[in-house]
Design a protein around this motif. Structure first.
Motif, PDB file in Angstrom:
ATOM      1  N   GLN A  59       0.820  -1.214   0.000  1.00 18.96           N
ATOM      2  CA  GLN A  59       0.000   0.000   0.000  1.00 18.96           C
ATOM      3  C   GLN A  59       0.854   1.265   0.000  1.00 18.96           C
ATOM      4  N   THR A  75      -1.418  13.448  -0.805  1.00 19.47           N
ATOM      5  CA  THR A  75      -2.200  12.640  -1.743  1.00 19.47           C
ATOM      6  C   THR A  75      -2.249  11.189  -1.286  1.00 19.47           C
ATOM      7  N   GLU A  76      -1.113  10.676  -0.796  1.00 18.19           N
ATOM      8  CA  GLU A  76      -1.067   9.294  -0.340  1.00 18.19           C
ATOM      9  C   GLU A  76      -1.985   9.068   0.868  1.00 18.19           C
ATOM     10  N   LYS A 113      -4.623  10.815   1.679  1.00 18.88           N
ATOM     11  CA  LYS A 113      -6.022  10.895   1.231  1.00 18.88           C
ATOM     12  C   LYS A 113      -6.440   9.610   0.517  1.00 18.88           C
ATOM     13  N   THR A 114      -5.536   9.074  -0.310  1.00 21.14           N
ATOM     14  CA  THR A 114      -5.816   7.825  -1.014  1.00 21.14           C
ATOM     15  C   THR A 114      -6.005   6.679  -0.022  1.00 21.14           C
ATOM     16  N   HIS A 116      -9.412   6.802   1.602  1.00 21.29           N
ATOM     17  CA  HIS A 116     -10.474   6.292   0.725  1.00 21.29           C
ATOM     18  C   HIS A 116     -10.433   4.766   0.631  1.00 21.29           C
ATOM     19  N   LYS A 117      -9.223   4.204   0.534  1.00 21.22           N
ATOM     20  CA  LYS A 117      -9.089   2.750   0.405  1.00 21.22           C
ATOM     21  C   LYS A 117      -9.533   2.026   1.674  1.00 21.22           C
TER      22      LYS A 117
END
Length: 365
Positions: free
Chosen positions: A121, A175-176, A178-179, A182-183
């Motif tokens: 991840q 960004t990571e 936030k990603t 979401h995941k």
């Protein structure tokens, strides 16, 4: 369903000094809450109270419906990512990530599978055998996040995790994170003094000043309808223009008059101004002040303004003038012909205006 985190009437004192005052906030499972404010506002202290690292002086704190007010940090089912990474320098990346699981008696096969999943991840698979001293700041921050992720806790707590990184890496890590949110659908509480981080990461923002919550809302609510002058000025880059003005009611309705040097006062018409006090503060974001023709709408009104400073910024050009004795910034397109010392027409979108009381600073419309 009970909120994943619920704080009621929380106070925190150090002796006679009150640093957190009547804090009330809650988040639902899967939300990303950001605590934001200037240095010394109490945001990190509040995070430490949530973690159990600081005992609270009054009020209650519940996690997933269970009272955690006086429960030890190890029993709160939380994971924390610190600003300083807090990695063991003599251990490999893999051992840093799995150390907590090993201490808790998690079986080796589960440790191995969780390590592999988190490494994939966070894209740190090539670094698992390295030590923290052999990694860059961004890589070390990923390891610190990995150590938290393998816990699969009820609540993730982040204490300014990006503040030690350079500007480009901060954007990438933002960004990571936030990603990942979401995941995983994880519940997160994140502390920062950077309002851009707050706006880009949060589903809910808590703006703090002097140990007091100033406003709670979504990024859109905080940005477009700030509750007071502090929030209006703090949230946004460049900040919201806050201009002293007066209302004048006549036969033609209510006018807003703004003084300016060397030119006649600007007079604007806004139907919402009816009933406002005589003295007001008019708030308008730089992007809501443009050049004629760029914006359309019934409440877009033009006025000539004397340009003082022009700041090219790539796709945009920021132009500064002076209204009501205060500097005003407008965001124009990059090909603008505005030049210092010239009078240039600006279009004000009054549909986006916020009005505040000068004395209390509270929003009135």
């Amino acid at each position: 369903m009970a909120p994943i985190l619920e704080i009621n009437n929380l106070y925190k004192n150090y002796g006679a000094t009150e640093v957190l005052k009547d804090i009330n906030v809650s988040i639902d499972k899967g939300e990303f809450l950001v605590l934001v404010g200037p240095s010394g506002c109490g945001k990190s202290t509040l995070l430490n109270c949530i973690a159990g690292l600081e005992p609270i002086s009054g009020g209650t704190l519940r996690i997933d419906g269970h009272d955690m007010t006086h429960v030890s940090p190890k029993d709160r089912d939380i994971a924390m990512v610190f600003q300083s990474y807090a990695l063991y320098p003599t251990m490999s990346v893999a051992k840093n990530i799995t150390f907590g699981m090993k201490v808790r008696g998690v079986d080796p096969e589960t440790q191995k599978s969780k390590l592999a999943e988190v490494a994939r991840q966070l894209q740190i698979e090539p670094f698992l055998n390295r030590r923290p001293g052999q990694l860059s700041g961004g890589q070390r921050q990923r390891v610190a996040m990995g150590r938290a992720l393998v816990r699969d806790p009820k609540l993730f707590l982040f204490d300014e995790p990006l503040s030690n990184l350079d500007a480009k890496l901060r954007v990438e890590m933002r960004t990571e994170i936030k990603t990942l949110h979401h995941k995983l659908g994880a519940s997160m509480v994140y502390v920062t003094h950077d309002q851009i981080e707050a706006m880009t990461l949060a589903t809910k923002i808590v703006v703090m000043k002097g140990g007091i919550i100033q406003q709670i809302g979504s990024p859109s609510e905080i940005y477009n309808r700030p509750a007071n002058l502090f929030v209006a000025d703090f949230m946004g880059s460049p900040a919201m223009n806050l201009i002293p003005a007066k209302t004048q009611t006549g036969s033609g309705g209510t006018m807003i008059e703004i003084q300016r040097p060397d030119l006649e006062p600007i007079r604007l018409t806004d139907p919402r101004a009816r009933g406002l006090p005589e003295d007001i503060i008019l708030g308008l974001r730089p992007e809501d002040i443009s050049e004629p023709g760029f914006r359309v709408g019934e409440l877009v009104q033009e006025a000539p303004c004397k340009v003082e400073i022009v700041e090219p910024a790539g796709a945009d050009t920021y132009v500064q003038t002076r209204l009501g004795g205060k500097p005003l910034t407008a965001r124009l397109h990059s090909e603008t012909e505005a030049a210092p010392g010239t009078v240039h027409n600006l279009a004000f979108d009054l549909a986006k205006v916020s009005y505040f009381e000068p004395e209390s600073g509270k929003r009135i419309n």
